[in-house]
Motif scaffolding. Structure first.
Motif, PDB file in Angstrom:
ATOM      1  N   GLN A 190       0.833  -1.205   0.000  1.00  9.42           N
ATOM      2  CA  GLN A 190       0.000   0.000   0.000  1.00  9.42           C
ATOM      3  C   GLN A 190       0.868   1.255   0.000  1.00  9.42           C
ATOM      4  O   GLN A 190       0.627   2.207  -0.766  1.00  9.42           O
ATOM      5  N   ASP A 191       1.900   1.281   0.857  1.00 11.19           N
ATOM      6  CA  ASP A 191       2.768   2.452   0.945  1.00 11.19           C
ATOM      7  C   ASP A 191       3.476   2.711  -0.382  1.00 11.19           C
ATOM      8  O   ASP A 191       3.601   3.867  -0.822  1.00 11.19           O
ATOM      9  N   ALA A 192       3.936   1.652  -1.028  1.00 14.47           N
ATOM     10  CA  ALA A 192       4.636   1.808  -2.299  1.00 14.47           C
ATOM     11  C   ALA A 192       3.707   2.382  -3.368  1.00 14.47           C
ATOM     12  O   ALA A 192       4.113   3.243  -4.163  1.00 14.47           O
ATOM     13  N   LEU A 193       2.465   1.932  -3.387  1.00 11.71           N
ATOM     14  CA  LEU A 193       1.516   2.428  -4.380  1.00 11.71           C
ATOM     15  C   LEU A 193       1.086   3.858  -4.081  1.00 11.71           C
ATOM     16  O   LEU A 193       0.849   4.658  -5.001  1.00 11.71           O
ATOM     17  N   LEU A 194       1.002   4.228  -2.824  1.00  4.47           N
ATOM     18  CA  LEU A 194       0.729   5.625  -2.482  1.00  4.47           C
ATOM     19  C   LEU A 194       1.904   6.516  -2.859  1.00  4.47           C
ATOM     20  O   LEU A 194       1.716   7.673  -3.264  1.00  4.47           O
ATOM     21  N   PHE A 261      -8.125   1.071   2.556  1.00  6.59           N
ATOM     22  CA  PHE A 261      -7.103   1.605   1.655  1.00  6.59           C
ATOM     23  C   PHE A 261      -7.592   2.869   0.963  1.00  6.59           C
ATOM     24  O   PHE A 261      -6.838   3.840   0.818  1.00  6.59           O
ATOM     25  N   LEU A 262      -8.846   2.887   0.547  1.00  2.00           N
ATOM     26  CA  LEU A 262      -9.366   4.060  -0.153  1.00  2.00           C
ATOM     27  C   LEU A 262      -9.380   5.289   0.738  1.00  2.00           C
ATOM     28  O   LEU A 262      -9.225   6.413   0.251  1.00  2.00           O
ATOM     29  N   ARG A 263      -9.542   5.105   2.048  1.00  2.00           N
ATOM     30  CA  ARG A 263      -9.442   6.256   2.954  1.00  2.00           C
ATOM     31  C   ARG A 263      -8.031   6.818   2.930  1.00  2.00           C
ATOM     32  O   ARG A 263      -7.831   8.037   2.928  1.00  2.00           O
ATOM     33  N   ARG A 264      -7.040   5.959   2.938  1.00  2.94           N
ATOM     34  CA  ARG A 264      -5.644   6.421   2.854  1.00  2.94           C
ATOM     35  C   ARG A 264      -5.410   7.131   1.517  1.00  2.94           C
ATOM     36  O   ARG A 264      -4.746   8.182   1.462  1.00  2.94           O
TER      37      ARG A 264
END
Length: 545
Positions: A190-194, A261-264
């Motif tokens: 998730q962090d990498a995609l953000l 995830f969508l909230r992030r």
């Protein structure tokens, strides 16, 4: 050289998306400037003045990232670079700057649910069971008999699992075998995609179209999907010849963790004043998911709805049914409507529309509540191109030919002028042939004809963008009486009444009480005594006096 950042235009009006009009560009087929038969980013930049002349709010550019192109860019091998066939990061920065100077926002297509099997993340992940990215993709042991871990199916046909001889495990691929699914249960993923998302926001993009937004998470326990009763099957997401339609995809997608995830993701968008539209690929729960993913500012601002991309004719009754389901299942949601895109037969052909019918539907989509996506060439009234089997490029079409011809017929090059067989798209043979039927619809020919559908699109886009009621107002009283569709749009004292005859027979229309002025209409004249008649495919857009 390093690409320079351009301030997002969206930040000047973060709510532009609500009722906005987005023009989808399929970069391979828009404009070739390098002479290789494939469209590119400088080609899009060259044509920005044309796009701006349509009056749209934004462009959505389908993937142009580094890719082996097994699925034409939807298989990404480097999220933070441009594939050389499309240009460079500097070319992209120039495109953004040019679009912003013309008042056009830039949205790009982010493919986060899966990558290419050539992405360095997957290359490392598959190398062993103990490397630093071993858990970055969805891996599973076989059943004791060596078969896949469950019954999940791929949209492209067959099992969604592929055996890997290095790890002696299966990996999940909801699409092509060469498109392994990322493991969103891993926060590092998730962090990498953000970080990828932030990279493009820093380059000035105004938003994103999120591919297959409901596929991000798979069930952590990998439970089997249940069978779908035949009466509930439909071909909205996959063609009817595909066994994918035989399952209720309860566990392979649509997981509740998606919302976390969508909230992030939304927090990052809000930091930049950017927006996103999520593609919800689900034939059974699409409307419900639209509501969940766009509710209360906790997910994306809007979701791309498939309801008007189906093969069945878009009748007045079906439009009413869609909006009733929207009100019931997603009362706080915001839809983004489209009639055509890069994955479905162009709607002029799909619904067998006449010239008058194409104009009526162009007006209709600009009157409905929600945002709008227009697909390149739609404004020219392009029909589906007939692509011979030997010219097919789409693996989907090659797999299911001839019962399903794939997506190449809607992806053929844009036609700019009629003087050569390539329609002004390229000086050489294009990656897909230009349909001879398209040359008579070219931009250059239509610019010189007052009655061309291109000018009609400009007129109805202007009508929408200059009316607060049509752009973002409430929609009341939607009704179907035979082929007659009527509804009202209201905002800040402006009241618009819309009536469409979506059929071949004349219909009589009684107007709501009050005095009305004609805003836009084909064949419509102002009535006497509160009534009027609409001939086949005629419509009237009226504003309360």
């Amino acid at each position: 050289m390093t690409a320079t950042a351009e301030a997002p235009l969206a930040a000047t009006n973060p709510d532009w998306w609500r009722g906005g009009i987005i023009y989808q560009i399929y970069p391979r087929s828009f404009q070739d400037t390098t002479g290789d038969g494939i469209g590119d980013l400088p080609g899009i930049t060259e044509r920005i003045p044309y796009v701006a002349s349509l009056g749209v709010d934004a462009i959505w550019i389908s993937p142009f990232f580094t890719s082996p192109m097994k699925d034409f860019g939807y298989d990404v091998s480097d999220y933070c670079d441009v594939d050389p066939m499309f240009g460079t990061l500097e070319d992209f920065a120039h495109l953004v700057a040019t679009a912003h100077r013309h008042g056009v926002r830039v949205m790009i297509d982010l493919v986060l649910s899966h990558s290419s099997d050539q992405h360095p993340w997957f290359v490392e992940s598959r190398s062993s069971l103990s490397n630093g990215k071993s858990d970055w993709y969805v891996w599973a042991d076989p059943k004791p008999d060596g078969t896949p871990p469950n019954n999940w199916l791929s949209i492209f046909g067959g099992t969604a699992w592929q055996w890997d001889a290095r790890r002696l495990q299966y990996y999940l691929h909801n699409f092509l075998i060469s498109q392994p699914d990322l493991n969103f249960h891993n926060l590092e993923v998730q962090d990498a995609l953000l970080d990828v998302t932030r990279f493009w926001l820093d380059l000035g993009v105004d938003g994103f179209r999120l591919d297959t937004i409901n596929f991000y998470f798979a069930d952590a326990d990998l439970r089997d999907n249940p069978a779908l009763p035949p009466e509930h099957r439909n071909a909205t997401i996959a063609p009817s010849v595909n066994p994918y339609n035989h399952q209720d995809h309860m566990f392979s997608k649509n997981q509740p963790e998606n919302l976390l995830f969508l909230r992030r993701f939304r927090e990052l968008l809000d930091e930049y004043g950017a927006c996103a539209v999520g593609e919800v690929g689900d034939a059974q729960r699409g409307m419900e998911l639209l509501g969940e993913y766009t509710r209360d500012g906790q997910g994306v601002q809007m979701c791309y709805a498939f309801d008007f991309l189906a093969a069945e004719p878009l009748t007045a009754a079906r439009i009413v049914d869609v909006f009733h389901r929207l009100d019931r299942e997603a009362p706080d949601g915001w839809a983004c409507w489209a009639f055509s895109n890069h994955d479905v037969t162009r709607h002029v052909t799909r619904w067998g529309l006449s010239h008058a019918g194409a104009r009526a539907y162009a007006t209709l989509i600009c009157c409905l509540r929600g945002s709008v996506c227009l697909y390149q060439g739609e404004e020219l009234g392009l029909p589906e191109a007939d692509v011979a089997f030997e010219d097919l490029q789409d693996p989907y079409g090659i797999q299911f030919w001839p019962e399903f011809k794939g997506r190449d017929g809607c992806r053929t090059p844009m036609v700019w002028e009629p003087s050569n067989r390539n329609g002004g798209f390229s000086d050489v043979r294009p990656w897909l042939p230009v349909s001879s039927d398209h040359l008579g619809h070219s931009v250059a020919l239509q610019e010189d004809r007052d009655d061309a559908i291109l000018h009609h699109y400009r007129a109805v886009i202007s009508m929408r963008t200059t009316s607060l009621a049509l752009r973002r107002g409430e929609q009341d009283g939607i009704e179907a009486r035979g082929n007659l569709l009527t509804f009202t749009r209201v905002a800040d004292g402006e009241r618009i009444f819309c009536a469409f005859n979506l059929g071949e027979s004349e219909v009589a229309l009684t107007l709501p009480e009050g005095s009305w002025n004609l805003v836009e209409g084909i064949g419509a004249t102002m009535p006497g005594a509160g009534g009027m008649t609409l001939g086949p495919w005629e419509y009237a857009i009226l504003r309360a006096a």
